[in-house]
Design an enzyme around this catalytic site. Structure first.
Site, PDB file in Angstrom:
ATOM      1  N   HIS A  95       0.855  -1.194   0.000  1.00  0.00           N
ATOM      2  CA  HIS A  95       0.000   0.000   0.000  1.00  0.00           C
ATOM      3  C   HIS A  95       0.884   1.235   0.000  1.00  0.00           C
ATOM      4  O   HIS A  95       2.107   1.144   0.059  1.00  0.00           O
ATOM      5  CB  HIS A  95      -0.978  -0.008   1.172  1.00  0.00           C
ATOM      6  CG  HIS A  95      -0.357  -0.045   2.537  1.00  0.00           C
ATOM      7  ND1 HIS A  95       0.454  -1.082   2.966  1.00  0.00           N
ATOM      8  CD2 HIS A  95      -0.432   0.831   3.586  1.00  0.00           C
ATOM      9  CE1 HIS A  95       0.843  -0.851   4.207  1.00  0.00           C
ATOM     10  NE2 HIS A  95       0.331   0.306   4.605  1.00  0.00           N
ATOM     11  N   HIS A  97       1.494   3.800   2.082  1.00  0.00           N
ATOM     12  CA  HIS A  97       2.064   4.458   3.258  1.00  0.00           C
ATOM     13  C   HIS A  97       3.590   4.463   3.207  1.00  0.00           C
ATOM     14  O   HIS A  97       4.221   3.484   2.803  1.00  0.00           O
ATOM     15  CB  HIS A  97       1.568   3.785   4.537  1.00  0.00           C
ATOM     16  CG  HIS A  97       0.095   3.961   4.750  1.00  0.00           C
ATOM     17  ND1 HIS A  97      -0.669   3.102   5.512  1.00  0.00           N
ATOM     18  CD2 HIS A  97      -0.769   4.906   4.283  1.00  0.00           C
ATOM     19  CE1 HIS A  97      -1.930   3.512   5.510  1.00  0.00           C
ATOM     20  NE2 HIS A  97      -2.010   4.593   4.764  1.00  0.00           N
ATOM     21  N   ASP A  99       6.030   4.176   5.225  1.00  0.00           N
ATOM     22  CA  ASP A  99       6.874   3.167   5.874  1.00  0.00           C
ATOM     23  C   ASP A  99       6.920   1.860   5.086  1.00  0.00           C
ATOM     24  O   ASP A  99       7.647   0.937   5.468  1.00  0.00           O
ATOM     25  CB  ASP A  99       6.431   2.920   7.319  1.00  0.00           C
ATOM     26  CG  ASP A  99       4.979   2.488   7.448  1.00  0.00           C
ATOM     27  OD1 ASP A  99       4.148   2.922   6.627  1.00  0.00           O
ATOM     28  OD2 ASP A  99       4.671   1.721   8.379  1.00  0.00           O
ATOM     29  N   HIS A 100       6.201   1.793   3.980  1.00  0.00           N
ATOM     30  CA  HIS A 100       6.259   0.622   3.094  1.00  0.00           C
ATOM     31  C   HIS A 100       6.826   0.957   1.712  1.00  0.00           C
ATOM     32  O   HIS A 100       7.269   0.054   0.999  1.00  0.00           O
ATOM     33  CB  HIS A 100       4.869   0.002   2.947  1.00  0.00           C
ATOM     34  CG  HIS A 100       4.338  -0.559   4.224  1.00  0.00           C
ATOM     35  ND1 HIS A 100       4.361  -1.909   4.516  1.00  0.00           N
ATOM     36  CD2 HIS A 100       3.809   0.053   5.317  1.00  0.00           C
ATOM     37  CE1 HIS A 100       3.854  -2.100   5.724  1.00  0.00           C
ATOM     38  NE2 HIS A 100       3.510  -0.924   6.225  1.00  0.00           N
TER      39      HIS A 100
END
Length: 315
Positions: A95, A97, A99-100
């Site tokens: 996804h 976000h 942090d990914h």
């Protein structure tokens, strides 16, 4: 602050994450075809850090998620690639976000051939990225994964089923510890049931330790969210009953009254900033399910329970 950030402050999430969590090694071989590399970004939201996963057994490997863009993660990835003589040929992002997705530029430094190779995939792709379609299959030597569209935590969330194992990469839909933030509760519940129907035994989450009993964990998530709905319904019933005893025939409750009834008296900015988006989402889902209704009074929605007062909901 966007709704995603707000959601992390909810009592369910913070209460679960406040519990002690185990240390995880920076690099861990989880199976003959799965290696977990921590993103080097531990925190209250990220737990031990974002989990990134290297899949496959050959010279070309597949990567699920890229962490937040920390230098330590880049060092670990470069070292592993050099030591084991592989390169990343495909990157799947669960996804949007940060942090990914934040480590994608670092991947271009380690694997320059990725740039311009049309090998970075996301449900809503950025420029130069490719779209992921529900059911799409990606494979490298030793590993085949199928994309499973699971919105709820975010509108674009994808999980990935590992066909060689009874396993699924859950991203942030199901965490290794505690529970996750949710943007759309109705979609999230549908996604949990979709994951449950796949019958996977193992879960490789976006944060936290490996989930050894995936079916049990998913059921716990479903039960937790349903308990919250029951709590809201019970609070509405109690407020309605109390108001009717003092002559308020309608007995409906504002969102603010519900928040106070469930979470206690909070500073106004905390209630508005953190809890109001959550309460709004759960009430709208319950309204679609015809558990509750509302009427407008003084420019505000006043909520009421669509159940008999003679048959109160169990706690």
């Amino acid at each position: 602050m966007d709704q995603y950030s707000n959601l992390f402050a909810f009592e369910d999430y913070l209460g679960a994450q406040a519990r002690s969590i185990p240390d995880l090694p920076e690099v861990d071989v989880l199976s003959p075809r799965v290696v977990r590399v921590l993103g080097g970004n531990p925190g209250q939201m990220q737990l031990q850090g974002t989990n990134t996963y290297i899949l496959g057994t050959g010279a070309e490997r597949l990567l699920i998620d890229s962490g937040q863009g920390r230098a330590r993660w880049e060092q670990l990835m470069a070292s592993l690639a050099a030591e084991h003589k592989f390169r990343i040929s495909t990157v799947l992002l669960t996804h949007w976000h940060l942090d990914h997705t934040g480590g994608v530029p670092h991947l271009f430094r380690i694997f320059p051939e990725l740039r311009g190779a049309n090998a970075i995939y996301k449900y809503h792709p950025d420029p130069s990225q490719q779209a992921i379609v529900d059911g799409q299959v990606f494979s490298v030597e030793g590993a085949t994964v199928r994309a499973v569209f699971t919105p709820g935590h975010s509108t674009d969330h994808m999980c990935f089923l590992l066909q060689e194992e009874e396993a699924i990469f859950t991203g942030d839909t199901v965490l290794g510890h505690g529970t996750t933030g949710v943007e759309d509760l109705e979609e999230y519940m549908q996604s949990l049931r979709k994951i449950q129907s796949l019958g996977c035994r193992i879960g490789y989450p976006g944060h936290g330790a490996v989930i050894e009993n995936m079916q049990q964990k998913v059921q716990q998530e479903i039960d937790r969210k349903q308990r919250r709905e029951r709590q809201v319904l019970l609070a509405l019933q109690n407020i309605q009953r109390e108001k009717r005893t003092v002559g308020d025939a309608n007995g409906a409750a504002t969102q603010a009254e519900l928040i106070e009834a469930i979470f206690g008296r909070l500073p106004a900015d905390v209630a508005d900033r953190f809890f109001a988006p959550y309460m709004k989402d759960i009430l709208m889902k319950m309204a679609r399910d015809k558990q509750v209704g509302f009427r407008f009074k003084g420019g505000q929605k006043h909520w009421f329970a669509n159940v008999s007062q003679e048959n109160p909901v169990c706690r």
